[in-house]
Motif scaffolding. Structure first.
Motif, PDB file in Angstrom:
ATOM      1  N   VAL A 120      29.933  43.571  43.967  1.00 59.45           N
ATOM      2  CA  VAL A 120      31.020  42.644  43.334  1.00 59.45           C
ATOM      3  C   VAL A 120      31.869  41.547  44.938  1.00 59.45           C
ATOM      4  CG1 VAL A 120      34.255  43.243  43.077  1.00 59.45           C
ATOM      5  CG2 VAL A 120      31.770  44.752  41.589  1.00 59.45           C
ATOM      6  N   MET A 121      31.869  41.978  45.632  1.00 62.23           N
ATOM      7  CA  MET A 121      32.449  41.601  47.036  1.00 62.23           C
ATOM      8  C   MET A 121      31.520  40.007  47.103  1.00 62.23           C
ATOM      9  SD  MET A 121      35.291  42.357  47.797  1.00 62.23           S
ATOM     10  CE  MET A 121      35.638  40.609  48.604  1.00 62.23           C
ATOM     11  N   SER A 122      30.630  40.013  46.593  1.00 61.72           N
ATOM     12  CA  SER A 122      29.603  38.674  46.970  1.00 61.72           C
ATOM     13  C   SER A 122      29.892  38.247  45.438  1.00 61.72           C
ATOM     14  CB  SER A 122      28.094  39.311  46.838  1.00 61.72           C
ATOM     15  OG  SER A 122      27.545  40.015  48.008  1.00 61.72           O
ATOM     16  N   GLN A 123      30.160  38.807  44.948  1.00 59.74           N
ATOM     17  CA  GLN A 123      30.030  37.914  43.173  1.00 59.74           C
ATOM     18  C   GLN A 123      31.757  37.015  43.381  1.00 59.74           C
ATOM     19  OE1 GLN A 123      29.852  40.407  40.430  1.00 59.74           O
ATOM     20  NE2 GLN A 123      27.384  40.046  40.262  1.00 59.74           N
ATOM     21  N   PHE A 124      32.633  37.696  44.417  1.00 53.00           N
ATOM     22  CA  PHE A 124      33.666  37.150  44.607  1.00 53.00           C
ATOM     23  C   PHE A 124      34.307  35.538  44.783  1.00 53.00           C
ATOM     24  CE2 PHE A 124      38.488  37.498  45.527  1.00 53.00           C
ATOM     25  CZ  PHE A 124      39.018  37.162  45.077  1.00 53.00           C
ATOM     26  N   LYS A 125      33.269  36.616  46.112  1.00 50.65           N
ATOM     27  CA  LYS A 125      32.969  35.776  47.318  1.00 50.65           C
ATOM     28  C   LYS A 125      32.144  34.174  46.971  1.00 50.65           C
ATOM     29  CE  LYS A 125      32.823  38.500  51.803  1.00 50.65           C
ATOM     30  NZ  LYS A 125      32.456  38.861  52.458  1.00 50.65           N
ATOM     31  N   ALA A 126      31.073  34.244  45.755  1.00 50.82           N
ATOM     32  CA  ALA A 126      30.412  32.949  45.656  1.00 50.82           C
ATOM     33  C   ALA A 126      31.682  32.629  44.251  1.00 50.82           C
ATOM     34  CB  ALA A 126      29.381  33.327  44.760  1.00 50.82           C
ATOM     35  N   GLY A 127      32.631  32.889  44.044  1.00 49.46           N
ATOM     36  CA  GLY A 127      32.775  32.504  42.578  1.00 49.46           C
ATOM     37  C   GLY A 127      32.480  32.738  41.101  1.00 49.46           C
ATOM     38  N   GLU A 128      31.897  33.851  41.100  1.00 48.72           N
ATOM     39  CA  GLU A 128      31.609  34.013  40.333  1.00 48.72           C
ATOM     40  C   GLU A 128      32.670  34.658  39.219  1.00 48.72           C
ATOM     41  OE1 GLU A 128      27.540  36.346  40.654  1.00 48.72           O
ATOM     42  OE2 GLU A 128      27.169  34.558  42.083  1.00 48.72           O
ATOM     43  N   ILE A 129      33.416  35.933  40.226  1.00 52.38           N
ATOM     44  CA  ILE A 129      34.284  36.268  40.243  1.00 52.38           C
ATOM     45  C   ILE A 129      35.596  35.621  40.230  1.00 52.38           C
ATOM     46  CG2 ILE A 129      36.069  38.488  40.463  1.00 52.38           C
ATOM     47  CD1 ILE A 129      32.578  40.460  40.489  1.00 52.38           C
ATOM     48  N   GLN A 130      36.383  35.564  39.594  1.00 52.14           N
ATOM     49  CA  GLN A 130      37.744  34.971  39.379  1.00 52.14           C
ATOM     50  C   GLN A 130      38.962  35.606  39.994  1.00 52.14           C
ATOM     51  OE1 GLN A 130      37.086  32.639  35.759  1.00 52.14           O
ATOM     52  NE2 GLN A 130      37.026  31.031  36.265  1.00 52.14           N
ATOM     53  N   ILE A 131      38.901  36.189  39.296  1.00 48.23           N
ATOM     54  CA  ILE A 131      39.990  37.163  38.903  1.00 48.23           C
ATOM     55  C   ILE A 131      39.813  38.969  39.930  1.00 48.23           C
ATOM     56  CG2 ILE A 131      42.009  39.014  38.396  1.00 48.23           C
ATOM     57  CD1 ILE A 131      42.554  35.627  36.048  1.00 48.23           C
ATOM     58  N   LEU A 132      39.953  39.148  41.068  1.00 54.29           N
ATOM     59  CA  LEU A 132      39.043  40.558  41.203  1.00 54.29           C
ATOM     60  C   LEU A 132      40.672  41.178  41.552  1.00 54.29           C
ATOM     61  CD1 LEU A 132      37.239  42.489  42.507  1.00 54.29           C
ATOM     62  CD2 LEU A 132      38.302  41.556  44.775  1.00 54.29           C
ATOM     63  N   VAL A 133      40.636  42.536  40.197  1.00 50.84           N
ATOM     64  CA  VAL A 133      41.405  43.552  40.028  1.00 50.84           C
ATOM     65  C   VAL A 133      40.985  44.909  41.159  1.00 50.84           C
ATOM     66  CG1 VAL A 133      42.595  45.977  38.853  1.00 50.84           C
ATOM     67  CG2 VAL A 133      41.987  42.904  37.889  1.00 50.84           C
ATOM     68  N   SER A 134      42.104  45.380  42.223  1.00 51.34           N
ATOM     69  CA  SER A 134      41.632  45.789  43.764  1.00 51.34           C
ATOM     70  C   SER A 134      42.423  47.157  43.458  1.00 51.34           C
ATOM     71  CB  SER A 134      40.923  45.042  44.538  1.00 51.34           C
ATOM     72  OG  SER A 134      41.090  46.277  45.161  1.00 51.34           O
ATOM     73  N   THR A 135      41.796  48.347  44.481  1.00 53.16           N
ATOM     74  CA  THR A 135      43.506  48.698  45.151  1.00 53.16           C
ATOM     75  C   THR A 135      43.301  48.608  46.614  1.00 53.16           C
ATOM     76  OG1 THR A 135      40.768  51.021  45.404  1.00 53.16           O
ATOM     77  CG2 THR A 135      42.547  51.074  43.800  1.00 53.16           C
ATOM     78  N   THR A 136      44.094  48.730  46.623  1.00 52.21           N
ATOM     79  CA  THR A 136      44.430  48.530  48.712  1.00 52.21           C
ATOM     80  C   THR A 136      42.548  48.771  49.407  1.00 52.21           C
ATOM     81  OG1 THR A 136      44.984  51.211  49.164  1.00 52.21           O
ATOM     82  CG2 THR A 136      46.587  49.226  48.198  1.00 52.21           C
ATOM     83  N   VAL A 137      41.828  48.930  49.098  1.00 52.73           N
ATOM     84  CA  VAL A 137      40.365  48.508  49.220  1.00 52.73           C
ATOM     85  C   VAL A 137      39.938  47.653  49.769  1.00 52.73           C
ATOM     86  CG1 VAL A 137      38.914  48.455  47.675  1.00 52.73           C
ATOM     87  CG2 VAL A 137      38.221  49.285  49.656  1.00 52.73           C
ATOM     88  N   ILE A 138      40.469  46.521  49.595  1.00 49.15           N
ATOM     89  CA  ILE A 138      40.682  45.118  50.283  1.00 49.15           C
ATOM     90  C   ILE A 138      41.487  44.659  51.183  1.00 49.15           C
ATOM     91  CG2 ILE A 138      39.413  44.094  48.160  1.00 49.15           C
ATOM     92  CD1 ILE A 138      42.845  42.895  48.255  1.00 49.15           C
ATOM     93  N   GLU A 139      42.587  46.129  51.375  1.00 52.21           N
ATOM     94  CA  GLU A 139      43.621  45.539  52.574  1.00 52.21           C
ATOM     95  C   GLU A 139      43.222  44.815  53.968  1.00 52.21           C
ATOM     96  OE1 GLU A 139      46.597  48.391  54.963  1.00 52.21           O
ATOM     97  OE2 GLU A 139      45.780  49.476  53.703  1.00 52.21           O
ATOM     98  N   VAL A 140      41.848  45.375  54.750  1.00 55.42           N
ATOM     99  CA  VAL A 140      41.332  44.540  55.348  1.00 55.42           C
ATOM    100  C   VAL A 140      39.947  44.646  54.934  1.00 55.42           C
ATOM    101  CG1 VAL A 140      43.036  45.291  56.848  1.00 55.42           C
ATOM    102  CG2 VAL A 140      40.871  46.932  56.806  1.00 55.42           C
ATOM    103  N   GLY A 141      39.139  43.549  55.592  1.00 55.43           N
ATOM    104  CA  GLY A 141      37.583  42.690  55.731  1.00 55.43           C
ATOM    105  C   GLY A 141      37.421  42.140  54.680  1.00 55.43           C
ATOM    106  N   VAL A 142      38.470  41.614  53.874  1.00 56.44           N
ATOM    107  CA  VAL A 142      37.854  40.642  52.968  1.00 56.44           C
ATOM    108  C   VAL A 142      38.445  38.733  52.975  1.00 56.44           C
ATOM    109  CG1 VAL A 142      38.171  39.570  50.407  1.00 56.44           C
ATOM    110  CG2 VAL A 142      38.230  42.075  50.700  1.00 56.44           C
ATOM    111  N   ASP A 143      37.585  38.541  53.560  1.00 55.63           N
ATOM    112  CA  ASP A 143      37.676  36.512  53.895  1.00 55.63           C
ATOM    113  C   ASP A 143      37.338  36.286  52.420  1.00 55.63           C
ATOM    114  OD1 ASP A 143      38.065  34.492  54.695  1.00 55.63           O
ATOM    115  OD2 ASP A 143      36.927  34.592  56.507  1.00 55.63           O
ATOM    116  N   VAL A 144      38.275  35.441  51.811  1.00 55.87           N
ATOM    117  CA  VAL A 144      37.858  34.078  50.664  1.00 55.87           C
ATOM    118  C   VAL A 144      39.208  33.646  50.692  1.00 55.87           C
ATOM    119  CG1 VAL A 144      36.921  34.695  48.583  1.00 55.87           C
ATOM    120  CG2 VAL A 144      36.607  36.687  49.549  1.00 55.87           C
TER     121      VAL A 144
END
Length: 420
Positions: free
Chosen positions: A254-278
C-alpha cells in the motif's frame, strides 16, 4: 558540535535533539553513530515502527555501504534464520550499527560493546523500554530525538538532567503547514476542497483514531469509513487503506503504491504517524481530532509539508468536546513549533514523576510550578550543578543532611532519570 562535545566527555551523554519532521535529525544521528564506530563502539537506533526502522536502515545503509561499515536491521517480522544471523553479528561485534524496533530490547539481543543509543520519536516508547535498551551497554551515550518532546522529557530539560539541542531551520523551500480546526458540520466543505485538490494532482491522508482501549471498535469504524469514502464522494479516485493489523507485506505494498502516486487518497489509522515520506502528499484530514493527544497530532501533521507545495491539515472535531481538547486543537492551529506545543502539553498533562516511569501527571514538587517558575527552577539547577562540580563540598558536614535525604528518597529511582 554540542553532541560531539558531549560524546568526548568522560561522563555519558544524555541529550534531547528536537527538530521538526524533515529537519535533518536522522543525518545528525548517523554522524553520531559514525563517531561511535570510529572509536570502537557499536551504535543502536530504535524506531517505533517497522516502516520507520526500515526507512532508517535503507538511508543509513546507502550512506555507509561504501565506507565498509556494517549496518544491520532487526525487526519482529524477520524469518528465524535471518534473525539468528543478525543476532550473531550484533553479539560478535560484526554489526557496527544496528537499526531496529522494539525487537532490540527483547531477550537474546546482546551487544559486544554498545557505545551510543539513539531513540527516534521517543514519545512513542515507555520509560522502561528506553531503559532496557540503554542497559544493554555499559553506560552508553544516549541521544533521544523527537519533533515533539513529551512532558516528562521537557521537565527533565528544565530541571537540567537532560541537555537539549534544537534544529530550528526547515530545509530550503519548505513552507509552514496551514492548519485549520473545524467541527464535523464542516466535513462536506472540507471534503469538497480535498476533491478539488486531488483533481489538481495532490495526494491526501485521511486519518481515523485507533485507541488501544477501543481498538476493535475503532478499527471497524475506520474500515467502514474507508468503504463509504471509496464508494461515495471519492469514487472517481484511487483510495487505499492502511492499518496496523495488516500483514507487513500488505502494508509495504500500500505504501509503495501511495509513494508511486497509484493511490491518491490514503485512509489510515495512526500507523502513518511516523516514517512516511511522500512529498506529493499535501493534505492531511484528521477525523475525531478531539481524541488525539498533542504530540500525536503534531506527528501526524508532519506527514505533509515535506515538499515545496502549499500543504494543509484539517482537524475535524465531533462535538461536544472538552476544554482540554479545545486547547489542544487551537494550539495546533496556531503554531508549528514543537517546543511551544510541548509546553502547552506540559500545562495540560503535567510533567510526570521526575525519576519515575509516568510520562505525565502531577509532579512531586510541593510548591514550585514547572511552567510558571521556570526561571527559579533554572537558578536552582545552576546551584545544584555548581555544588556537584565542587565535589568535595557535598561530603562536608554542612551538606550532609541534603545528601542523606536525597539518597533516602531517590536512590532506587536515579537510573530512570537518565532515560529521558
Amino acid at each position: 558540535r554540542e553532541i560531539r562535545d558531549d560524546m568526548k566527555k568522560d561522563s555519558p551523554m544524555n541529550r534531547l535533539l528536537q527538530g521538526d519532521v524533515g529537519s535533518g535529525k536522522t543525518i545528525v544521528a548517523l554522524i553520531c553513530m559514525m563517531m561511535s564506530v570510529e572509536n570502537g563502539y557499536q551504535g543502536a537506533l530504535m524506531a517505533p515502527t517497522e516502516i520507520l526502522a526500515e526507512q532508517h536502515y535503507l538511508t543509513i545503509h546507502k550512506f555507509l555501504e561504501e565506507l565498509g561499515i556494517k549496518v544491520v536491521l532487526l525487526v519482529g517480522a524477520q524469518r528465524k534464520s535471518e534473525r539468528q544471523e543478525v543476532l550473531r553479528c550484533i553479539k560478535e561485534g560484526e554489526a557496527e550499527i544496528v537499526v531496529g524496533t522494539h525487537a532490540l530490547i527483547q531477550e537474546g539481543v546482546e551487544f559486544k560493546q554498545l557505545g551510543l543509543v539513539v531513540v527516534d520519536e521517543q514519545h512513542r516508547f515507555g520509560v522502561m523500554q528506553r531503559a532496557t535498551l540503554i542497559e544493554k551497554g555499559l553506560t552508553p551515550d544516549v541521544l533521544v530525538m523527537t519533533a515533539t518532546p513529551i512532558p516528562r522529557t521537557l521537565s527533565l530539560t528544565l530541571y537540567g538532567d537532560l541537555d537539549f539541542s534544537i534544529i530550528d531551520e526547515l530545509p530550503p523551500g519548505r513552507k509552514p503547514i496551514k492548519t485549520h480546526w473545524r467541527s464535523d458540520k464542516k466535513r462536506s466543505e472540507i471534503y469538497k476542497f480535498v476533491k478539488e485538490k486531488v483533481e489538481a494532482g495532490a495526494q491526501v491522508y485521511i486519518v481515523f483514531p485507533l485507541i488501544e482501549e477501543s481498538e476493535k471498535i475503532d478499527l471497524k469504524a475506520a474500515i467502514e469509513n474507508y468503504e463509504n469514502l471509496k464508494e461515495g464522494i471519492f469514487s472517481n479516485f484511487s483510495v487505499g487503506l492502511l492499518h496496523g493489523r495488516m500483514k507487513s507485506a500488505d502494508k509495504e505494498e500500500v505504501m509503495s503504491q501511495f509513494k508511486a502516486g497509484e493511490i491518491q487518497i490514503l485512509v489510515s489509522t495512526t500507523v502513518i504517524e511516523v516514517g512516511v515520506d511522500v512529498p506529493n502528499a499535501t493534505i492531511m484530514v484528521v477525523e475525531n481530532a478531539e481524541r488525539f493527544g498533542l504530540p500525536q497530532m503534531h506527528q501526524l501533521r508532519g506527514r505533509v509539508g515535506r515538499g515545496e507545495k502549499e500543504s494543509y491539515c484539517f482537524l475535524i472535531a465531533t462535538y461536544p468536546i472538552s476544554r482540554e481538547a479545545k486547547t489542544r486543537l487551537s494550539t495546533l492551529a496556531e503554531t508549528n513549533d514543537g517546543f511551544k506545543i510541548a509546553e502547552v502539553d506540559l500545562q495540560i498533562r503535567g510533567p510526570g514523576e521526575f525519576f519515575g516511569t509516568r510520562q505525565h501527571g502531577l509532579p512531586e514538587l510541593r510548591i514550585a510550578d514547572i511552567v510558571k517558575d521556570t526561571e527559579l527552577l533554572l537558578k536552582a539547577r545552576d546551584e545544584a550543578f555548581d555544588l556537584a562540580r565542587r565535589n568535595k563540598e557535598i561530603l562536608n558536614t554542612e551538606n550532609m543532611p541534603n545528601r542523606v535525604q536525597f539518597f533516602k528518597n531517590y536512590r532506587d529511582k536515579m537510573e530512570l532519570s537518565r532515560v529521558g
